[in-house]
Scaffold this motif. Structure first.
Motif, PDB file in Angstrom:
ATOM      1  N   TYR A 198       7.274  -4.129  -5.927  1.00 43.26           N
ATOM      2  CA  TYR A 198       7.788  -4.131  -4.560  1.00 43.26           C
ATOM      3  C   TYR A 198       7.182  -2.981  -3.757  1.00 43.26           C
ATOM      4  CZ  TYR A 198      11.391  -7.616  -5.646  1.00 43.26           C
ATOM      5  OH  TYR A 198      12.048  -8.772  -5.989  1.00 43.26           O
ATOM      6  N   ALA A 199       7.017  -1.828  -4.415  1.00 42.34           N
ATOM      7  CA  ALA A 199       6.431  -0.683  -3.720  1.00 42.34           C
ATOM      8  C   ALA A 199       4.956  -0.938  -3.414  1.00 42.34           C
ATOM      9  CB  ALA A 199       6.580   0.573  -4.578  1.00 42.34           C
ATOM     10  N   GLY A 200       4.221  -1.461  -4.392  1.00 42.45           N
ATOM     11  CA  GLY A 200       2.782  -1.635  -4.241  1.00 42.45           C
ATOM     12  C   GLY A 200       2.367  -2.455  -3.041  1.00 42.45           C
ATOM     13  N   GLU A 201       3.166  -3.459  -2.674  1.00 43.46           N
ATOM     14  CA  GLU A 201       2.776  -4.315  -1.557  1.00 43.46           C
ATOM     15  C   GLU A 201       2.837  -3.586  -0.224  1.00 43.46           C
ATOM     16  OE1 GLU A 201       5.234  -7.689  -0.787  1.00 43.46           O
ATOM     17  OE2 GLU A 201       7.125  -6.582  -1.063  1.00 43.46           O
ATOM     18  N   ARG A 202       3.398  -2.360  -0.194  1.00 47.43           N
ATOM     19  CA  ARG A 202       3.547  -1.616   1.052  1.00 47.43           C
ATOM     20  C   ARG A 202       2.427  -0.594   1.279  1.00 47.43           C
ATOM     21  NH1 ARG A 202       9.903  -1.148   2.233  1.00 47.43           N
ATOM     22  NH2 ARG A 202      10.523  -3.115   1.277  1.00 47.43           N
ATOM     23  N   TYR A 203       1.527  -0.478   0.319  1.00 47.31           N
ATOM     24  CA  TYR A 203       0.456   0.518   0.426  1.00 47.31           C
ATOM     25  C   TYR A 203      -0.811  -0.107   1.021  1.00 47.31           C
ATOM     26  CZ  TYR A 203       3.227   3.887  -2.208  1.00 47.31           C
ATOM     27  OH  TYR A 203       4.211   4.763  -2.606  1.00 47.31           O
ATOM     28  N   HIS A 204      -0.809  -0.252   2.339  1.00 45.60           N
ATOM     29  CA  HIS A 204      -1.976  -0.783   3.050  1.00 45.60           C
ATOM     30  C   HIS A 204      -2.960   0.347   3.347  1.00 45.60           C
ATOM     31  CE1 HIS A 204      -0.165  -4.775   3.714  1.00 45.60           C
ATOM     32  NE2 HIS A 204       0.977  -4.100   3.806  1.00 45.60           N
ATOM     33  N   LEU A 205      -4.180   0.004   3.718  1.00 41.98           N
ATOM     34  CA  LEU A 205      -5.200   1.007   4.027  1.00 41.98           C
ATOM     35  C   LEU A 205      -4.713   2.029   5.050  1.00 41.98           C
ATOM     36  CD1 LEU A 205      -8.569  -0.963   4.210  1.00 41.98           C
ATOM     37  CD2 LEU A 205      -8.022   0.916   2.666  1.00 41.98           C
ATOM     38  N   SER A 206      -3.925   1.568   6.001  1.00 44.84           N
ATOM     39  CA  SER A 206      -3.466   2.452   7.078  1.00 44.84           C
ATOM     40  C   SER A 206      -2.559   3.566   6.584  1.00 44.84           C
ATOM     41  CB  SER A 206      -2.729   1.632   8.144  1.00 44.84           C
ATOM     42  OG  SER A 206      -1.635   0.925   7.578  1.00 44.84           O
ATOM     43  N   ALA A 207      -2.058   3.458   5.348  1.00 44.20           N
ATOM     44  CA  ALA A 207      -1.157   4.484   4.816  1.00 44.20           C
ATOM     45  C   ALA A 207      -1.908   5.692   4.262  1.00 44.20           C
ATOM     46  CB  ALA A 207      -0.282   3.892   3.710  1.00 44.20           C
ATOM     47  N   TYR A 208      -3.248   5.588   4.126  1.00 40.80           N
ATOM     48  CA  TYR A 208      -4.000   6.606   3.404  1.00 40.80           C
ATOM     49  C   TYR A 208      -4.777   7.584   4.277  1.00 40.80           C
ATOM     50  CZ  TYR A 208      -3.061   3.766  -0.744  1.00 40.80           C
ATOM     51  OH  TYR A 208      -2.456   3.074  -1.759  1.00 40.80           O
ATOM     52  N   GLY A 209      -4.603   7.536   5.601  1.00 38.48           N
ATOM     53  CA  GLY A 209      -5.289   8.496   6.451  1.00 38.48           C
ATOM     54  C   GLY A 209      -6.800   8.375   6.372  1.00 38.48           C
ATOM     55  N   ILE A 210      -7.495   9.507   6.254  1.00 41.31           N
ATOM     56  CA  ILE A 210      -8.950   9.542   6.264  1.00 41.31           C
ATOM     57  C   ILE A 210      -9.533   8.678   5.140  1.00 41.31           C
ATOM     58  CG2 ILE A 210     -10.955  11.039   5.888  1.00 41.31           C
ATOM     59  CD1 ILE A 210      -9.487  13.251   7.326  1.00 41.31           C
ATOM     60  N   TRP A 211      -8.916   8.703   3.966  1.00 41.77           N
ATOM     61  CA  TRP A 211      -9.407   7.891   2.840  1.00 41.77           C
ATOM     62  C   TRP A 211      -9.407   6.415   3.212  1.00 41.77           C
ATOM     63  CZ3 TRP A 211      -7.316   4.110  -0.447  1.00 41.77           C
ATOM     64  CH2 TRP A 211      -7.926   3.940  -1.682  1.00 41.77           C
ATOM     65  N   GLY A 212      -8.338   5.946   3.823  1.00 36.75           N
ATOM     66  CA  GLY A 212      -8.257   4.549   4.231  1.00 36.75           C
ATOM     67  C   GLY A 212      -9.277   4.211   5.303  1.00 36.75           C
ATOM     68  N   PHE A 213      -9.473   5.120   6.260  1.00 33.33           N
ATOM     69  CA  PHE A 213     -10.459   4.886   7.314  1.00 33.33           C
ATOM     70  C   PHE A 213     -11.872   4.825   6.734  1.00 33.33           C
ATOM     71  CE2 PHE A 213      -7.354   7.432  10.127  1.00 33.33           C
ATOM     72  CZ  PHE A 213      -6.570   6.309  10.317  1.00 33.33           C
ATOM     73  N   ALA A 214     -12.139   5.681   5.740  1.00 35.03           N
ATOM     74  CA  ALA A 214     -13.465   5.695   5.114  1.00 35.03           C
ATOM     75  C   ALA A 214     -13.751   4.364   4.430  1.00 35.03           C
ATOM     76  CB  ALA A 214     -13.563   6.854   4.112  1.00 35.03           C
ATOM     77  N   LEU A 215     -12.756   3.836   3.694  1.00 33.88           N
ATOM     78  CA  LEU A 215     -12.943   2.550   3.029  1.00 33.88           C
ATOM     79  C   LEU A 215     -13.119   1.431   4.036  1.00 33.88           C
ATOM     80  CD1 LEU A 215     -12.039   4.203   0.545  1.00 33.88           C
ATOM     81  CD2 LEU A 215     -10.668   2.234  -0.148  1.00 33.88           C
ATOM     82  N   ALA A 216     -12.301   1.446   5.093  1.00 33.72           N
ATOM     83  CA  ALA A 216     -12.365   0.398   6.113  1.00 33.72           C
ATOM     84  C   ALA A 216     -13.697   0.405   6.848  1.00 33.72           C
ATOM     85  CB  ALA A 216     -11.219   0.571   7.103  1.00 33.72           C
TER      86      ALA A 216
END
Length: 339
Positions: free
Chosen positions: A73-91
């Motif tokens: 249930y927790a895992g489905e809430r961890y979208h790229l937008s939750a990770y700050g710079i790391w998420g932006f880098a991947l995107a």
């Protein structure tokens, strides 16, 4: 030091607390034994110790014992937008391969307890997660959350090309195995040789329409710098950083911090000098970290960020930021800001 023992942003704790409250737990119970409170939870500048996030997980399991599959249930809430710079880098990565490489290199900007590596075979590639050094009471939660979150991110990066996933878990089939069938769209195996998320190797080198090599390179550099600044210092400087980060640093001065540590400012200055740093240097490092996170992770104006960091005005903030980073706040925001 455990592989998962690194500081992380408060976002993951926010996600876990929101999950618990949604299912009937009280926020105060979920934050028990963490050193976190309502103010720090609401403050995007808060940096959380791994042990505190793990305490939240334990509290979540204690408060919701009847809710099986909490990690899923927790895992489905961890979208790229939750990770700050790391998420932006991947995107921003021009290919899936570059995104996967970045994700592995900068794991310390994620919220994982089960670290991962990338493996490639003839037709498939996989992310292999290792939860061997995760405490037994949270190991299942950890691996369920990590693999589900990885799947969510891969879906966001790859899109429809990903197809059906193939996930494997080392633990035996649990009583709530029906949830795995619900959350994962493809093949699920238990009692496997490894914890892994597998996908077609062919997707790794497909160009991404929304990727941008220049932006990805800039964010790659920002990820490296952010990890360096978040790396916990030893000795008295680590205690100073902890006080500054937890108590809105820009409103504190050296005398107040020294008093918190039960010493004079002169003694504090001498101890910091022995560790080849200074109070001003620590404050500047924290200001830079917070400035970069707000510039790339929020829509606050430069004026609002300057005010929060206690600069006299936006001009003073911009000049200080350029002196310390070599670029203006506007340049970072232009190249590093997410949607």
């Amino acid at each position: 030091m455990k592989t998962w023992d690194f500081c992380r942003s408060v976002t993951s704790v926010q996600i876990l607390v929101a999950l618990g409250v949604e299912y009937g737990a009280k926020q105060s119970a979920l934050l028990l034994n963490t050193g976190l409170n309502q103010q720090s939870l609401n403050n995007p500048e808060t940096v959380v110790e791994a042990s505190d996030e793990m305490a939240v997980i334990r509290n979540l399991q204690r408060e919701l014992p009847e809710l099986a599959g909490l990690g899923l249930y927790a895992g489905e809430r961890y979208h790229l937008s939750a990770y700050g710079i790391w998420g932006f880098a991947l995107a921003s990565s021009p290919t899936v391969r570059k995104a996967v490489e970045l994700s592995q290199t900068y794991q310390e900007l994620t919220f994982v307890f089960s670290g991962f590596v990338v493996e490639e075979a003839r037709d498939s590639a996989c992310l292999v997660f290792d939860n061997s050094d995760v405490p037994a009471d949270v190991a299942l939660f950890s691996i369920e959350r990590e693999i589900h979150a990885a799947m969510v991110i891969m879906r966001e990066i790859v899109g429809q090309q990903l197809g059906e996933e193939w996930v494997t878990f080392k633990h035996a089939r649990p009583a709530h195995s029906d949830l795995y069938e619900r959350f994962f769209r493809g093949r699920v195996e238990f009692s496997a040789s490894k914890n892994a998320l597998m996908f077609p190797r062919s997707v790794l080198d497909e160009p991404r329409v929304v990727g941008n090599g220049a932006t990805a390179s800039l964010l790659d550099k920002q990820c490296s710098e952010l990890i360096a600044k978040r790396t916990a210092r030893k000795g008295i400087s680590g205690k100073v950083r902890d006080i500054l980060l937890r108590q809105r640093p820009m409103t504190m001065d050296m005398e107040m911090v020294a008093e918190s540590l039960c010493m004079t400012s002169r003694t504090l200055r001498r101890k910091l000098d022995a560790e080849s740093t200074s109070f001003r240097q620590l404050v500047d490092e924290i200001r830079m970290t917070l400035a970069e996170e707000m510039l790339t992770g929020t829509r606050l104006s430069v004026e609002q960020i300057a005010e929060r960091l206690c600069y006299a005005d936006a001009s003073s903030f911009s000049q200080a930021y350029k002196r310390m980073s070599g670029q203006t706040p506007g340049t970072l925001r232009k190249h590093g800001r997410g949607p």
